[in-house]
Scaffold this motif. Structure first.
Motif, PDB file in Angstrom:
ATOM      1  N   ILE A  72       0.905  -1.230  -0.190  1.00 20.38           N
ATOM      2  CA  ILE A  72       0.071   0.029   0.062  1.00 20.38           C
ATOM      3  C   ILE A  72       0.872   1.191   0.252  1.00 20.38           C
ATOM      4  O   ILE A  72       0.669   2.093  -0.850  1.00 20.38           O
ATOM      5  N   ILE A  73       1.750   1.162   0.720  1.00 22.82           N
ATOM      6  CA  ILE A  73       2.545   2.326   0.908  1.00 22.82           C
ATOM      7  C   ILE A  73       3.386   2.622  -0.458  1.00 22.82           C
ATOM      8  O   ILE A  73       3.719   3.861  -1.002  1.00 22.82           O
ATOM      9  N   VAL A  74       4.179   1.450  -0.962  1.00 16.77           N
ATOM     10  CA  VAL A  74       4.807   1.659  -2.250  1.00 16.77           C
ATOM     11  C   VAL A  74       3.811   2.413  -3.352  1.00 16.77           C
ATOM     12  O   VAL A  74       4.321   3.081  -4.214  1.00 16.77           O
ATOM     13  N   THR A  75       2.734   1.689  -3.680  1.00 18.47           N
ATOM     14  CA  THR A  75       1.836   1.932  -4.624  1.00 18.47           C
ATOM     15  C   THR A  75       1.280   3.318  -4.422  1.00 18.47           C
ATOM     16  O   THR A  75       0.890   4.198  -5.407  1.00 18.47           O
ATOM     17  N   PRO A  95      -3.869   8.394  -7.881  1.00 13.25           N
ATOM     18  CA  PRO A  95      -3.959   8.502  -6.418  1.00 13.25           C
ATOM     19  C   PRO A  95      -4.657   7.249  -6.062  1.00 13.25           C
ATOM     20  O   PRO A  95      -4.286   6.761  -4.822  1.00 13.25           O
ATOM     21  N   ALA A  96      -5.514   6.650  -6.947  1.00 10.57           N
ATOM     22  CA  ALA A  96      -6.418   5.333  -6.381  1.00 10.57           C
ATOM     23  C   ALA A  96      -5.443   3.984  -6.880  1.00 10.57           C
ATOM     24  O   ALA A  96      -6.216   2.950  -6.656  1.00 10.57           O
ATOM     25  N   LEU A  97      -4.485   4.062  -7.149  1.00  5.26           N
ATOM     26  CA  LEU A  97      -3.489   2.880  -7.346  1.00  5.26           C
ATOM     27  C   LEU A  97      -3.730   1.998  -6.434  1.00  5.26           C
ATOM     28  O   LEU A  97      -3.647   0.746  -6.614  1.00  5.26           O
ATOM     29  N   PRO A  98      -3.503   2.270  -5.078  1.00  9.14           N
ATOM     30  CA  PRO A  98      -3.291   1.176  -3.977  1.00  9.14           C
ATOM     31  C   PRO A  98      -4.720   0.303  -4.025  1.00  9.14           C
ATOM     32  O   PRO A  98      -4.366  -0.793  -3.600  1.00  9.14           O
ATOM     33  N   LEU A  99      -5.615   1.009  -4.481  1.00  7.78           N
ATOM     34  CA  LEU A  99      -6.892   0.200  -4.358  1.00  7.78           C
ATOM     35  C   LEU A  99      -7.043  -0.899  -5.400  1.00  7.78           C
ATOM     36  O   LEU A  99      -7.219  -2.040  -5.023  1.00  7.78           O
ATOM     37  N   ILE A 100      -6.390  -0.888  -6.573  1.00 14.38           N
ATOM     38  CA  ILE A 100      -6.460  -1.844  -7.707  1.00 14.38           C
ATOM     39  C   ILE A 100      -5.426  -2.824  -7.162  1.00 14.38           C
ATOM     40  O   ILE A 100      -5.425  -3.995  -7.368  1.00 14.38           O
ATOM     41  N   CYS A 101      -4.114  -2.316  -6.743  1.00  8.66           N
ATOM     42  CA  CYS A 101      -3.374  -3.134  -6.438  1.00  8.66           C
ATOM     43  C   CYS A 101      -3.500  -3.922  -5.222  1.00  8.66           C
ATOM     44  O   CYS A 101      -2.975  -5.247  -5.257  1.00  8.66           O
ATOM     45  N   LEU A 102      -4.048  -3.368  -4.433  1.00 12.99           N
ATOM     46  CA  LEU A 102      -4.724  -4.308  -3.195  1.00 12.99           C
ATOM     47  C   LEU A 102      -5.656  -5.545  -3.653  1.00 12.99           C
ATOM     48  O   LEU A 102      -5.503  -6.545  -3.170  1.00 12.99           O
ATOM     49  N   GLY A 103      -6.603  -5.236  -4.701  1.00 15.27           N
ATOM     50  CA  GLY A 103      -7.403  -6.238  -5.151  1.00 15.27           C
ATOM     51  C   GLY A 103      -6.795  -7.181  -5.861  1.00 15.27           C
ATOM     52  O   GLY A 103      -6.822  -8.453  -5.480  1.00 15.27           O
ATOM     53  N   MET A 104      -5.615  -6.950  -6.685  1.00 13.17           N
ATOM     54  CA  MET A 104      -5.085  -7.871  -7.461  1.00 13.17           C
ATOM     55  C   MET A 104      -3.988  -8.926  -6.321  1.00 13.17           C
ATOM     56  O   MET A 104      -4.100  -9.953  -6.748  1.00 13.17           O
TER      57      MET A 104
END
Length: 442
Positions: free
Chosen positions: A90-93, A130-139
């Motif tokens: 989450i921090i990185v993305t 800015p919403a990148l962590p959301l899709i990366c978290l889902g993946m």
């Protein structure tokens, strides 16, 4: 074969849902009949794919590491590492997403975006990055579900995103007359749905707990040993695509839009092939952890057969439906030639893309992640830059053919290297097994 099919088909549906978000956005935007908007979403998505590649690399690293631990029956350790690594992800993305949003205008200018297309693409990235962590978290949560063998729930995580996009896109783009900004807002909301769905579907597997601060660094090191090379590997493909997009921008917005149609059809059409990379990985990792090396080879060979079948079917479908594609996306000018070239010939090159991706999965899960990095970057540089540069002298079709020729070479080499790695594992294991006479002496 049954195990690979089950994991790949469910993974394909989920992955198709992720890529369908971009395809639906492009489809609806194309119906506004504004070339600057279709070109804008093409430029913005090129950068967005680079961002997503980082999250996908982290998901691959997590899935491979957790798959090995589960294969070795270390469930508690797997849960601790997975929970702690999510914090790092989450921090990185988030940092990457904010960085891209701040420098979006500069990056898009380097790609060749100009005028209204540049303005629209910049606004699009300001909203979705800015919403990148959301899709990366889902993946990542979806990869965790695959690692524990729950293919169906893994599929549901990303499928929900496509459903949200299909509903919200026409409402925001046409109903509220927001245009490209409506597509961006729809993308953010679908990413929220994917991340929430990931946590809901993971309930019952006891794979998430409150992160422990003292385990964040150990988790980062252990998973990062696989994730960092996987990130490097996954970055190569969108970086190579960035170079091709820049080369295509020389031939006008219609050529960029035509290339964009192909770039969005490919992930959805070949979602099964791409899903193999995420689905067969945990199978290889678990069997590696259990010492079943012959099953590692079986999984790899099955993946190659399924790749060939998928590409053959896709080739037949594209060749017979090329006129429908042109009408659906309102392709014009140079874009028509590009779409036709892809449908009748270049689509076959994705057999070698499949060989490359499946081989990279073998490298990532069998202890040779740097091999996948080397082959993918080889394709993105030596297999892209000279071929595309030479092809550009013959127009936009030359750019597309140049990309295809490069992947044929590197896909073939990667497959041969992967088979060699598996053979060496089997050979090493056979030397460790005592002979019958040795057992009798013992």
């Amino acid at each position: 074969m049954r195990h690979v099919l089950t994991m790949a088909i469910t993974g394909a549906v989920g992955l198709m849902a992720v890529f369908a978000v971009d395809l639906l956005n492009f489809f609806y935007i194309s119906h506004l009949h504004d070339p600057t908007l279709t070109a804008a979403i093409a430029f913005a998505s090129s950068l967005s794919f680079v961002q997503t590649a980082v999250g996908l690399g982290m998901a691959i690293g997590l899935g491979a590491c957790i798959g090995r631990l589960i294969g070795a029956r270390q469930h508690d350790r797997a849960r601790e590492l997975a929970s702690s690594f999510l914090v790092v992800m989450i921090i990185v993305t988030l940092a990457l997403g904010l960085f891209t949003a701040i420098f979006a205008h500069y990056f898009l200018t380097l790609l060749g975006a100009k005028g209204e297309a540049l303005i629209h693409a910049t606004r699009f990235l300001h909203i979705i990055s800015p919403a990148l962590p959301l899709i990366c978290l889902g993946m990542t949560l979806s990869a965790l579900l695959r690692a524990v063998g729950d293919a169906k729930r893994s599929m549901r995580v990303t499928l929900i995103g496509a459903v949200f996009t299909a509903i919200l896109d026409p409402i925001l783009i046409f109903g509220f007359n927001l245009g490209l900004e409506g597509a961006a807002i729809s993308t953010v909301l679908s990413r929220c749905a994917i991340s929430v769905s990931g946590f809901l579907n993971l309930r019952g597997h006891a794979m998430i707990e409150r992160p422990k601060l003292n385990l964040i660094m150990p988790a980062t090191r252990e998973i990062g040993n696989i994730a960092l090379p996987a990130i490097g590997t996954n970055l190569a493909t969108p970086v190579g695509a960035l170079f091709a997009t820049h080369a295509m921008s020389r031939f006008g917005l219609e050529a960029v839009s035509g290339q964009a149609v192909v770039d969005r059809l490919v992930p959805v059409s070949f979602a099964f092939v791409f899903a193999l990379t995420g689905s067969v990985g945990p199978i290889m990792a678990q069997n590696l952890g259990a010492g079943q090396f012959h099953r590692v080879r079986e999984a790899f060979i099955c993946s190659l057969k399924l790749t060939a079948l998928c590409v053959a079917i896709a080739w037949a479908v594209f060749a017979s439906c090329h006129t429908v594609i042109l009408k659906l996306f309102h392709v014009q000018g140079a874009g028509i030639e590009l779409v036709n070239l892809f449908c009748f010939g270049v689509v076959a090159s994705y057999m070698f893309v499949g060989l490359l991706f499946v081989s990279n999965t073998a490298f990532n899960n069998l202890g040779h992640p740097l091999y996948s990095t080397a082959f993918n970057w080889g394709r993105a540089t030596l297999g892209t830059i000279p071929f595309v540069t030479i092809g550009a002298y013959y127009g936009p079709k030359g750019v597309m053919i140049g990309q295809a020729l490069g992947v044929v070479i590197f896909g073939s080499l990667a497959m041969m290297a992967a088979l060699s790695v598996i053979h060496n594992l089997e050979k090493t294991a056979s030397h460790k097994i005592p002979t019958p006479s040795a057992k009798n002496q013992l």
